[in-house]
Design an enzyme around this catalytic site. Structure first.
Site, PDB file in Angstrom:
ATOM      1  N   HIS A   9      26.085   4.359 -14.966  1.00 51.79           N
ATOM      2  CA  HIS A   9      26.294   5.065 -13.629  1.00 51.79           C
ATOM      3  C   HIS A   9      24.969   5.927 -13.348  1.00 51.79           C
ATOM      4  O   HIS A   9      24.052   6.133 -14.221  1.00 51.79           O
ATOM      5  CB  HIS A   9      27.294   6.172 -13.706  1.00 51.79           C
ATOM      6  CG  HIS A   9      26.965   7.155 -14.733  1.00 51.79           C
ATOM      7  ND1 HIS A   9      26.259   8.132 -14.112  1.00 51.79           N
ATOM      8  CD2 HIS A   9      27.367   7.491 -15.720  1.00 51.79           C
ATOM      9  CE1 HIS A   9      25.969   9.249 -15.351  1.00 51.79           C
ATOM     10  NE2 HIS A   9      26.783   8.825 -16.292  1.00 51.79           N
ATOM     11  N   GLU A  79      33.116   7.883 -20.759  1.00 49.86           N
ATOM     12  CA  GLU A  79      32.190   8.512 -21.812  1.00 49.86           C
ATOM     13  C   GLU A  79      32.692   9.090 -23.110  1.00 49.86           C
ATOM     14  O   GLU A  79      33.782   9.325 -22.997  1.00 49.86           O
ATOM     15  CB  GLU A  79      31.237   9.336 -21.167  1.00 49.86           C
ATOM     16  CG  GLU A  79      30.035  10.104 -21.723  1.00 49.86           C
ATOM     17  CD  GLU A  79      29.183   8.992 -22.164  1.00 49.86           C
ATOM     18  OE1 GLU A  79      29.447   8.108 -23.266  1.00 49.86           O
ATOM     19  OE2 GLU A  79      27.822   9.147 -22.064  1.00 49.86           O
TER      20      GLU A  79
END
Length: 191
Positions: A9, A79
Site C-alpha cells: 500500500h 498486516e
C-alpha cells in the site's frame, strides 16, 4: 507456474513516522494516494486471474486507486499483528528492549513471524492451482513474509526483502522454481 504480483500500500502518516502499523486502520496520505495512482498504468497493461486485497483501508484504497476497486477482500492478507507494539517505532521499542528484532522476537500480545508464515501459506494454497497470474495488495511486513514463503524460504527470511510504500514486486519462475523478477520497484512519476 503463475506469476505473483505484490503491491505494498501507499504511504500513511505512520509510514512517514516509522510507526509499526499492524491492525490499526490508518488512511493513505496524499502522497500515498499518488503512489497508488502511479501503479495503475503498469498494472492495467497486464491481465490477472485473481486480484485480492487486505481488508484494511490503506490496502483497499491503494487497490482502488491502482484500478482494482473490485479486488476481493482476503483477511489473510492483513498486516502482522504487532500487539503491544502497534503504533510504536523500533527506536521506542529499543528503549525498553534494546536487542528486540521483529523477525526473531515477534511482538508481545501480537503475532509471531511463524504465525504470519502459516497465514502466508494459506494465501499460497489458495492461489497455487490458479491458471493465470495473481495480484495481491497488502502491507510491508506481511508481504515480505509472503515473498519469503513464495521462494520456499522460512517466514523469518522476509527480513531480507525490504519493501517501500507504493512498491511493486513480481515473483515468477525459472526452470520450474519460483524466482524474483522484480522487487521493490516504483513506477515512474509523471511530470
Amino acid at each position: 507456474m503463475n506469476t505473483i504480483w505484490l503491491v505494498r500500500h501507499g504511504e500513511t502518516e505512520w509510514t512517514v513516522s516509522k510507526k509499526h502499523t499492524g491492525r490499526s486502520d490508518i488512511p493513505l496520505t496524499p502522497d500515498g494516494e499518488a503512489q497508488a495512482r502511479r501503479l495503475a498504468p503498469v498494472l492495467a497493461a497486464h491481465s490477472f486471474a485473481l486480484v485480492l486485497t487486505s481488508p484494511l483501508e490503506r490496502a483497499r484504497r491503494t487497490a482502488d486507486l491502482a484500478g482494482f476497486a473490485d479486488a476481493e477482500l482476503d483477511d489473510q492478507l492483513v498486516e502482522l499483528d504487532y500487539g503491544d507494539y502497534d503504533g510504536r517505532t523500533t527506536a521506542e521499542i529499543h528503549e525498553q528492549r534494546p536487542d528486540w528484532l521483529l523477525w526473531s522476537d515477534g511482538s508481545p500480545g501480537g503475532e509471531s513471524i511463524d504465525d504470519a508464515g502459516r497465514r502466508a501459506d494459506g494465501v499460497l494454497a489458495r492461489i497455487a492451482d490458479l491458471e493465470g497470474d495473481v495480484l495481491l495488495f497488502g502491507h510491508g511486513h506481511f508481504s515480505r513474509v509472503l515473498g519469503a514463503r513464495l521462494l520456499g524460504l522460512p517466514a523469518s527470511e522476509g527480513r531480507l526483502l525490504m519493501l517501500g510504500p507504493g512498491s511493486l514486486s513480481v515473483i515468477g519462475s525459472e526452470h520450474g522454481q519460483r524466482a524474483i523478477q522484480t522487487w521493490n520497484s516504483f513506477p515512474a512519476q509523471t511530470p
